[in-house]
Design a protein around this motif. Structure first.
Motif, PDB file in Angstrom:
ATOM      1  N   ASN A   1       0.869  -1.181   0.000  1.00 46.75           N
ATOM      2  CA  ASN A   1       0.000   0.000   0.000  1.00 46.75           C
ATOM      3  C   ASN A   1       0.903   1.228   0.000  1.00 46.75           C
ATOM      4  OD1 ASN A   1      -2.206   1.654   0.106  1.00 46.75           O
ATOM      5  ND2 ASN A   1      -2.621   1.336   2.283  1.00 46.75           N
ATOM      6  N   VAL A   2       1.055   1.863  -1.164  1.00 51.58           N
ATOM      7  CA  VAL A   2       2.085   2.882  -1.369  1.00 51.58           C
ATOM      8  C   VAL A   2       1.504   4.288  -1.300  1.00 51.58           C
ATOM      9  CG1 VAL A   2       3.838   3.767  -2.951  1.00 51.58           C
ATOM     10  CG2 VAL A   2       3.396   1.300  -2.818  1.00 51.58           C
ATOM     11  N   THR A   3       2.202   5.143  -0.548  1.00 50.99           N
ATOM     12  CA  THR A   3       1.918   6.574  -0.522  1.00 50.99           C
ATOM     13  C   THR A   3       3.195   7.315  -0.855  1.00 50.99           C
ATOM     14  OG1 THR A   3       0.230   6.314   1.197  1.00 50.99           O
ATOM     15  CG2 THR A   3       1.137   8.527   0.861  1.00 50.99           C
ATOM     16  N   MET A   4       3.147   8.155  -1.886  1.00 52.00           N
ATOM     17  CA  MET A   4       4.309   8.954  -2.257  1.00 52.00           C
ATOM     18  C   MET A   4       4.259  10.307  -1.559  1.00 52.00           C
ATOM     19  SD  MET A   4       4.930   8.138  -6.302  1.00 52.00           S
ATOM     20  CE  MET A   4       6.623   8.752  -6.206  1.00 52.00           C
ATOM     21  N   ILE A   5       5.384  10.701  -0.979  1.00 58.10           N
ATOM     22  CA  ILE A   5       5.512  12.005  -0.331  1.00 58.10           C
ATOM     23  C   ILE A   5       6.445  12.842  -1.197  1.00 58.10           C
ATOM     24  CG2 ILE A   5       6.070  13.216   1.808  1.00 58.10           C
ATOM     25  CD1 ILE A   5       3.851  11.061   2.043  1.00 58.10           C
ATOM     26  N   VAL A   6       5.886  13.864  -1.828  1.00 55.29           N
ATOM     27  CA  VAL A   6       6.616  14.623  -2.841  1.00 55.29           C
ATOM     28  C   VAL A   6       6.773  16.070  -2.376  1.00 55.29           C
ATOM     29  CG1 VAL A   6       6.672  15.322  -5.263  1.00 55.29           C
ATOM     30  CG2 VAL A   6       5.646  13.121  -4.615  1.00 55.29           C
ATOM     31  N   ARG A   7       8.010  16.521  -2.316  1.00 57.77           N
ATOM     32  CA  ARG A   7       8.277  17.892  -1.859  1.00 57.77           C
ATOM     33  C   ARG A   7       7.751  18.937  -2.838  1.00 57.77           C
ATOM     34  NH1 ARG A   7      14.452  19.286  -0.995  1.00 57.77           N
ATOM     35  NH2 ARG A   7      14.375  18.869  -3.234  1.00 57.77           N
ATOM     36  N   GLY A   8       7.826  18.635  -4.142  1.00 54.30           N
ATOM     37  CA  GLY A   8       7.351  19.565  -5.158  1.00 54.30           C
ATOM     38  C   GLY A   8       5.893  19.348  -5.499  1.00 54.30           C
ATOM     39  N   ASP A   9       5.493  19.938  -6.633  1.00 55.80           N
ATOM     40  CA  ASP A   9       4.071  19.874  -6.993  1.00 55.80           C
ATOM     41  C   ASP A   9       3.767  18.871  -8.100  1.00 55.80           C
ATOM     42  OD1 ASP A   9       5.184  21.172  -9.134  1.00 55.80           O
ATOM     43  OD2 ASP A   9       4.140  23.073  -8.825  1.00 55.80           O
ATOM     44  N   ASP A  10       4.763  18.034  -8.471  1.00 57.16           N
ATOM     45  CA  ASP A  10       4.513  17.049  -9.523  1.00 57.16           C
ATOM     46  C   ASP A  10       5.609  15.987  -9.491  1.00 57.16           C
ATOM     47  OD1 ASP A  10       3.324  15.806 -11.648  1.00 57.16           O
ATOM     48  OD2 ASP A  10       3.727  17.383 -13.125  1.00 57.16           O
ATOM     49  N   ILE A  11       5.375  14.917 -10.239  1.00 57.10           N
ATOM     50  CA  ILE A  11       6.407  13.893 -10.442  1.00 57.10           C
ATOM     51  C   ILE A  11       7.534  14.516 -11.263  1.00 57.10           C
ATOM     52  CG2 ILE A  11       6.897  11.668 -11.527  1.00 57.10           C
ATOM     53  CD1 ILE A  11       5.227  11.487  -8.979  1.00 57.10           C
ATOM     54  N   GLY A  12       8.772  14.136 -10.975  1.00 60.71           N
ATOM     55  CA  GLY A  12       9.925  14.749 -11.628  1.00 60.71           C
ATOM     56  C   GLY A  12       9.890  14.661 -13.146  1.00 60.71           C
ATOM     57  N   GLU A  13      10.287  15.742 -13.800  1.00 57.66           N
ATOM     58  CA  GLU A  13      10.292  15.796 -15.264  1.00 57.66           C
ATOM     59  C   GLU A  13      11.339  14.862 -15.862  1.00 57.66           C
ATOM     60  OE1 GLU A  13       8.306  17.281 -17.344  1.00 57.66           O
ATOM     61  OE2 GLU A  13       7.070  18.200 -15.783  1.00 57.66           O
ATOM     62  N   ARG A  14      12.368  14.504 -15.073  1.00 59.98           N
ATOM     63  CA  ARG A  14      13.439  13.654 -15.603  1.00 59.98           C
ATOM     64  C   ARG A  14      13.166  12.154 -15.417  1.00 59.98           C
ATOM     65  NH1 ARG A  14      16.665  17.766 -13.086  1.00 59.98           N
ATOM     66  NH2 ARG A  14      17.649  19.111 -14.640  1.00 59.98           N
TER      67      ARG A  14
ATOM     68  N   ARG B   1      -1.398   5.775 -12.313  1.00 58.85           N
ATOM     69  CA  ARG B   1      -1.679   5.020 -11.082  1.00 58.85           C
ATOM     70  C   ARG B   1      -2.108   5.977  -9.968  1.00 58.85           C
ATOM     71  NH1 ARG B   1      -0.793   2.628 -14.735  1.00 58.85           N
ATOM     72  NH2 ARG B   1      -3.053   2.879 -14.747  1.00 58.85           N
ATOM     73  N   ILE B   2      -1.514   7.147  -9.936  1.00 53.94           N
ATOM     74  CA  ILE B   2      -1.922   8.142  -8.931  1.00 53.94           C
ATOM     75  C   ILE B   2      -3.328   8.656  -9.239  1.00 53.94           C
ATOM     76  CG2 ILE B   2      -1.423  10.454  -8.037  1.00 53.94           C
ATOM     77  CD1 ILE B   2       1.579   9.792  -8.444  1.00 53.94           C
ATOM     78  N   ALA B   3      -3.577   8.927 -10.524  1.00 52.92           N
ATOM     79  CA  ALA B   3      -4.881   9.470 -10.924  1.00 52.92           C
ATOM     80  C   ALA B   3      -6.016   8.503 -10.598  1.00 52.92           C
ATOM     81  CB  ALA B   3      -4.873   9.789 -12.423  1.00 52.92           C
ATOM     82  N   GLU B   4      -5.771   7.200 -10.735  1.00 55.55           N
ATOM     83  CA  GLU B   4      -6.837   6.233 -10.469  1.00 55.55           C
ATOM     84  C   GLU B   4      -6.912   5.851  -8.993  1.00 55.55           C
ATOM     85  OE1 GLU B   4      -5.666   2.987 -12.969  1.00 55.55           O
ATOM     86  OE2 GLU B   4      -4.405   2.052 -11.430  1.00 55.55           O
ATOM     87  N   GLY B   5      -5.973   6.341  -8.193  1.00 56.30           N
ATOM     88  CA  GLY B   5      -6.004   6.072  -6.762  1.00 56.30           C
ATOM     89  C   GLY B   5      -5.292   4.813  -6.321  1.00 56.30           C
ATOM     90  N   SER B   6      -4.653   4.098  -7.245  1.00 61.72           N
ATOM     91  CA  SER B   6      -3.929   2.884  -6.871  1.00 61.72           C
ATOM     92  C   SER B   6      -2.722   3.196  -6.003  1.00 61.72           C
ATOM     93  CB  SER B   6      -3.478   2.131  -8.129  1.00 61.72           C
ATOM     94  OG  SER B   6      -4.587   1.734  -8.897  1.00 61.72           O
ATOM     95  N   ILE B   7      -2.076   4.322  -6.299  1.00 65.55           N
ATOM     96  CA  ILE B   7      -0.979   4.848  -5.478  1.00 65.55           C
ATOM     97  C   ILE B   7      -1.392   6.237  -5.016  1.00 65.55           C
ATOM     98  CG2 ILE B   7       1.413   5.676  -5.525  1.00 65.55           C
ATOM     99  CD1 ILE B   7       2.038   3.467  -7.535  1.00 65.55           C
ATOM    100  N   LYS B   8      -1.303   6.474  -3.734  1.00 66.51           N
ATOM    101  CA  LYS B   8      -1.646   7.793  -3.198  1.00 66.51           C
ATOM    102  C   LYS B   8      -0.422   8.711  -3.283  1.00 66.51           C
ATOM    103  CE  LYS B   8      -3.058   5.742   0.567  1.00 66.51           C
ATOM    104  NZ  LYS B   8      -3.247   4.355   0.055  1.00 66.51           N
ATOM    105  N   ALA B   9      -0.655   9.996  -3.454  1.00 66.61           N
ATOM    106  CA  ALA B   9       0.449  10.960  -3.517  1.00 66.61           C
ATOM    107  C   ALA B   9       0.056  12.238  -2.797  1.00 66.61           C
ATOM    108  CB  ALA B   9       0.815  11.266  -4.967  1.00 66.61           C
TER     109      ALA B   9
END
Length: 321
Positions: free
Chosen positions: A181-194, A206-214
């Motif tokens: 059960n994964v939750t991503m903690i992101v300092r910025g406002d999006d997944i990295g461009e690189r 996966r984040i949009a469908e709720g499978s992974i929380k962010a």
């Protein structure tokens, strides 16, 4: 103490490339590596694939044959190990450099197993050994890791993945697909461009469908045995948690460079000073190779664009003899 024309610190791909060039120039050399052959690659996640294609990871024109468009970690380990063994490169494994003394001329290099003399030193130590810490209470708990290997361990666990780079995204996706059960903690406002272009849409979906929380624009403020405390745009909150994977990047060993007398830039990047034509630092006889040349900008140099450092360095050393 045995004396060498060049002593190479670091047995990764670029260190190996330097050894090959030294061998071709009939220079007396050795590599000092604190772990196994290509130790940093060995410690990468088990199923990792490279961003580069195999031909861009080749050294000395030795073909790297991969069955995948992007080679896997296991294939890279096989490739570089075979080069070391087939070229019979001299390499001292599981031996850590503990001190380097300047002798004028040359150097005295002390390790965990002995001591050596060298006219020149090549520093090819990479950056994967020192993680960027969160610097929060509870980071020392056993449940916190700064390296990720296999998703199986995290099945059916509440896992917080801190970061939004390639390593964090790969870990989040693999653990999710193994039942974590994964939750991503992101300092910025999006997944990295690189993030790898073929992986980024996957994590976003996966984040949009709720499978992974962010949680974006969010930081961990404290890690406890059964939960983590966070601070986000809407204030402080808590989440249940079993494990924290703090995949927030890594940095070169600046203390080692400074002890050698290598000058670093005064800005936040702390880039070492070197001659771009020869790769020699401000310290005569101390050469820099590979990703260490970028300082905190660890995405500047890779295997594919720093392979050229090896012939530049060894050519300059050979001319000085």
């Amino acid at each position: 103490m045995e004396k060498f024309d060049v002593l190479i610190i670091g047995g990764g791909p670029i260190g190996i490339a330097c050894a090959i060039e030294a061998q071709k120039k009939n220079l007396k050399y050795t590599i000092i590596e604190k772990g196994c052959i290509v130790n940093s690659l060995y410690n990468y996640p088990e199923g990792m694939s490279f961003f580069s294609t195999s031909e861009k990871l080749e050294i000395d024109g030795i073909p790297f044959i991969s069955k995948n468009a992007k080679p896997l970690k296991a294939e890279a380990l096989e490739y570089y190990r075979r080069i070391v063994t087939s070229r019979d490169l001299r390499m001292q494994l599981f031996e850590k450099v503990t001190e380097v003394k300047r002798l004028n001329p040359g150097f005295e290099v002390h390790t965990s197993k002995g001591a050596y003399l060298a006219d020149n030193i090549v520093v090819a130590i990479g950056f994967y050994d020192l993680p960027n810490l969160l610097n929060v209470p509870g980071e020392e708990l056993p449940k916190v890791a700064h390296y990720y290997n296999n998703p199986h361990f995290y099945a059916r666990q509440e896992v917080a993945v801190v970061g939004a780079s390639n390593s964090a995204v790969d870990a989040a996706l693999e653990i999710y697909r193994k039942g974590g059960n994964v939750t991503m903690i992101v300092r910025g406002d999006d997944i990295g461009e690189r993030v790898k272009y073929w992986v980024r849409p996957d994590i976003i979906n996966r984040i949009a469908e709720g499978s992974i929380k962010a949680h974006y624009n969010t930081n961990i403020t404290e890690i406890l045995e059964d939960r983590i405390k966070l601070r986000g745009p809407e204030g402080d909150f808590e989440l249940p948690n079993d494990y924290v994977l703090a995949l927030t990047g890594y940095q070169p060993n600046f203390a080692f460079l400074e002890n050698l007398g290598v000058e670093l830039s005064k800005d936040a990047l702390r880039k070492p000073i070197y001659n771009e034509a020869t790769m020699e630092s401000n310290q005569p006889g101390v050469y820099l190779a590979g990703v260490v040349c970028g300082g905190m900008k660890t995405n500047e140099w890779f295997i594919e664009n720093s392979r050229v450092h090896a012939p530049m360095i060894i050519e300059n050393i050979a001319l000085s003899k």
